[in-house]
Design a protein around this motif. Sequence first.
Motif, PDB file in Angstrom:
ATOM      1  N   GLN A 178       0.838  -1.109   0.142  1.00  0.00           N
ATOM      2  CA  GLN A 178       0.035   0.063   0.106  1.00  0.00           C
ATOM      3  C   GLN A 178       1.112   1.230   0.166  1.00  0.00           C
ATOM      4  OE1 GLN A 178      -3.455   0.253   2.567  1.00  0.00           O
ATOM      5  NE2 GLN A 178      -3.143   2.400   2.731  1.00  0.00           N
ATOM      6  N   LEU A 179       0.538   2.145  -0.874  1.00  0.00           N
ATOM      7  CA  LEU A 179       1.509   3.384  -1.105  1.00  0.00           C
ATOM      8  C   LEU A 179       0.637   4.415  -0.516  1.00  0.00           C
ATOM      9  CD1 LEU A 179       2.949   2.982  -4.590  1.00  0.00           C
ATOM     10  CD2 LEU A 179       4.220   2.568  -2.736  1.00  0.00           C
ATOM     11  N   ASP A 180      -0.650   4.457  -0.901  1.00  0.00           N
ATOM     12  CA  ASP A 180      -1.766   5.287   0.104  1.00  0.00           C
ATOM     13  C   ASP A 180      -3.023   5.006  -0.097  1.00  0.00           C
ATOM     14  OD1 ASP A 180      -2.898   6.307  -2.425  1.00  0.00           O
ATOM     15  OD2 ASP A 180      -1.046   7.779  -2.880  1.00  0.00           O
ATOM     16  N   THR A 181      -3.928   5.251   0.207  1.00  0.00           N
ATOM     17  CA  THR A 181      -5.133   4.842   0.511  1.00  0.00           C
ATOM     18  C   THR A 181      -5.686   4.288  -1.048  1.00  0.00           C
ATOM     19  OG1 THR A 181      -6.449   6.851   0.471  1.00  0.00           O
ATOM     20  CG2 THR A 181      -5.822   5.998   2.621  1.00  0.00           C
ATOM     21  N   GLN A 182      -5.448   4.918  -2.138  1.00  0.00           N
ATOM     22  CA  GLN A 182      -5.826   4.692  -3.562  1.00  0.00           C
ATOM     23  C   GLN A 182      -4.788   3.984  -4.320  1.00  0.00           C
ATOM     24  OE1 GLN A 182      -7.805   8.488  -4.486  1.00  0.00           O
ATOM     25  NE2 GLN A 182      -9.533   7.647  -4.034  1.00  0.00           N
ATOM     26  N   HIS A 183      -3.487   3.955  -4.186  1.00  0.00           N
ATOM     27  CA  HIS A 183      -2.607   3.585  -4.825  1.00  0.00           C
ATOM     28  C   HIS A 183      -1.632   2.291  -4.128  1.00  0.00           C
ATOM     29  CE1 HIS A 183       1.362   5.016  -7.331  1.00  0.00           C
ATOM     30  NE2 HIS A 183       0.818   3.725  -7.695  1.00  0.00           N
ATOM     31  N   GLY A 184      -1.489   1.419  -4.931  1.00  0.00           N
ATOM     32  CA  GLY A 184      -0.907   0.092  -4.555  1.00  0.00           C
ATOM     33  C   GLY A 184       0.549  -0.076  -5.406  1.00  0.00           C
ATOM     34  N   GLU A 185       1.324  -0.719  -4.930  1.00  0.00           N
ATOM     35  CA  GLU A 185       2.497  -1.308  -5.831  1.00  0.00           C
ATOM     36  C   GLU A 185       2.405  -2.781  -5.960  1.00  0.00           C
ATOM     37  OE1 GLU A 185       7.442  -0.858  -6.315  1.00  0.00           O
ATOM     38  OE2 GLU A 185       6.399   0.018  -4.363  1.00  0.00           O
ATOM     39  N   THR A 236      -7.316   2.918  -6.822  1.00  0.00           N
ATOM     40  CA  THR A 236      -7.597   3.342  -8.296  1.00  0.00           C
ATOM     41  C   THR A 236      -6.492   3.129  -9.196  1.00  0.00           C
ATOM     42  OG1 THR A 236      -6.825   5.654  -7.637  1.00  0.00           O
ATOM     43  CG2 THR A 236      -9.421   5.078  -7.339  1.00  0.00           C
ATOM     44  N   ARG A 237      -5.340   3.033  -8.674  1.00  0.00           N
ATOM     45  CA  ARG A 237      -4.066   2.661  -9.418  1.00  0.00           C
ATOM     46  C   ARG A 237      -3.208   1.608  -8.754  1.00  0.00           C
ATOM     47  NH1 ARG A 237      -0.917   6.358 -12.771  1.00  0.00           N
ATOM     48  NH2 ARG A 237       1.255   5.965 -12.628  1.00  0.00           N
ATOM     49  N   GLY A 264      -3.262  -4.954 -19.029  1.00  0.00           N
ATOM     50  CA  GLY A 264      -3.709  -3.340 -19.170  1.00  0.00           C
ATOM     51  C   GLY A 264      -2.540  -2.179 -18.743  1.00  0.00           C
ATOM     52  N   PHE A 265      -1.446  -2.906 -17.965  1.00  0.00           N
ATOM     53  CA  PHE A 265      -0.456  -2.036 -17.215  1.00  0.00           C
ATOM     54  C   PHE A 265       0.227  -1.359 -18.793  1.00  0.00           C
ATOM     55  CE2 PHE A 265      -0.821  -4.966 -13.833  1.00  0.00           C
ATOM     56  CZ  PHE A 265      -0.503  -3.952 -12.603  1.00  0.00           C
ATOM     57  N   VAL A 266       0.618  -0.056 -18.320  1.00  0.00           N
ATOM     58  CA  VAL A 266       1.033   0.798 -19.629  1.00  0.00           C
ATOM     59  C   VAL A 266       2.258   1.370 -18.775  1.00  0.00           C
ATOM     60  CG1 VAL A 266      -0.951   1.298 -21.024  1.00  0.00           C
ATOM     61  CG2 VAL A 266      -0.212   2.945 -19.015  1.00  0.00           C
ATOM     62  N   ALA A 292       2.042   1.232 -14.799  1.00  0.00           N
ATOM     63  CA  ALA A 292       0.758   1.521 -13.989  1.00  0.00           C
ATOM     64  C   ALA A 292      -0.524   0.838 -14.941  1.00  0.00           C
ATOM     65  CB  ALA A 292       0.497   2.742 -13.581  1.00  0.00           C
ATOM     66  N   LEU A 293      -1.367   0.539 -13.953  1.00  0.00           N
ATOM     67  CA  LEU A 293      -2.839   0.117 -14.239  1.00  0.00           C
ATOM     68  C   LEU A 293      -3.949   1.123 -13.600  1.00  0.00           C
ATOM     69  CD1 LEU A 293      -4.792  -1.733 -15.764  1.00  0.00           C
ATOM     70  CD2 LEU A 293      -4.472  -3.033 -13.909  1.00  0.00           C
ATOM     71  N   ASP A 294      -4.828   1.688 -14.464  1.00  0.00           N
ATOM     72  CA  ASP A 294      -5.984   2.590 -13.880  1.00  0.00           C
ATOM     73  C   ASP A 294      -6.921   1.131 -13.429  1.00  0.00           C
ATOM     74  OD1 ASP A 294      -8.633   3.667 -13.599  1.00  0.00           O
ATOM     75  OD2 ASP A 294      -8.194   4.868 -15.152  1.00  0.00           O
ATOM     76  N   LEU A 295      -6.963   0.960 -12.069  1.00  0.00           N
ATOM     77  CA  LEU A 295      -7.871  -0.115 -11.660  1.00  0.00           C
ATOM     78  C   LEU A 295      -9.421   0.108 -12.152  1.00  0.00           C
ATOM     79  CD1 LEU A 295      -6.230  -0.810  -8.276  1.00  0.00           C
ATOM     80  CD2 LEU A 295      -6.162  -2.273 -10.439  1.00  0.00           C
ATOM     81  N   SER A 296      -9.810   1.187 -12.750  1.00  0.00           N
ATOM     82  CA  SER A 296     -11.177   1.060 -13.263  1.00  0.00           C
ATOM     83  C   SER A 296     -11.483   0.478 -14.595  1.00  0.00           C
ATOM     84  CB  SER A 296     -11.593   2.637 -13.414  1.00  0.00           C
ATOM     85  OG  SER A 296     -10.991   3.249 -14.293  1.00  0.00           O
ATOM     86  N   LEU A 297     -10.210   0.300 -15.216  1.00  0.00           N
ATOM     87  CA  LEU A 297     -10.194  -0.319 -16.409  1.00  0.00           C
ATOM     88  C   LEU A 297      -9.808  -1.921 -16.335  1.00  0.00           C
ATOM     89  CD1 LEU A 297      -7.807   1.964 -18.480  1.00  0.00           C
ATOM     90  CD2 LEU A 297     -10.134   1.999 -18.250  1.00  0.00           C
TER      91      LEU A 297
END
Length: 158
Positions: free
Chosen positions: A65-72, A105-106, A128-130, A148-153
């Motif tokens: 977890q990098l922050d509440t909306q971004h993981g690695e 989200t990412r 879907g990672f770009v 990175a991947l936009d998880l909404s996709l």
Amino acid sequence: MHIEIDDLTRPAIHALLQEHLDHMYELSPPECVFALDINALRAPDISFWTAWEGPLLLGCGALKQLDTQHGELKSMRTPTAQRGRGAGRAMLVHILEVAKARGYTRLSLETGTEAAFQPAQKLYASMGFVPCGPFASYQEDPHSLFMALDLSLFDSKK
């Protein structure tokens, strides 16, 4: 094949993670190796999973977890002898599902640029990672490819 959260105590996990670290240091200069050892993978902001077929370890992967909306994505590895059985894709889908369920989200990752990393790069791209720029504390580096991947996709039903 089943995937389970793992406590990093079994010898097979230790061996796989050592194989992973050894391979990373063979391919990249030491200052460009960002693979985590067992102790680092036990951090509270990291979840670690393993894939098994009965008693046979097929692979591992982790989510930081990098922050509440971004993981690695971290520590994706399949033992050399078990490649081609779908464990890497299954693990990646599992981690993407967990990340999405957590409200991320990412999802980002760092991988190498050497030819040996091309199968991993193709796997990530197929989901879907770009390519993207450095994230978190990473710096631009000729030995690193950031994706990175936009998880909404992401739709695991596809």
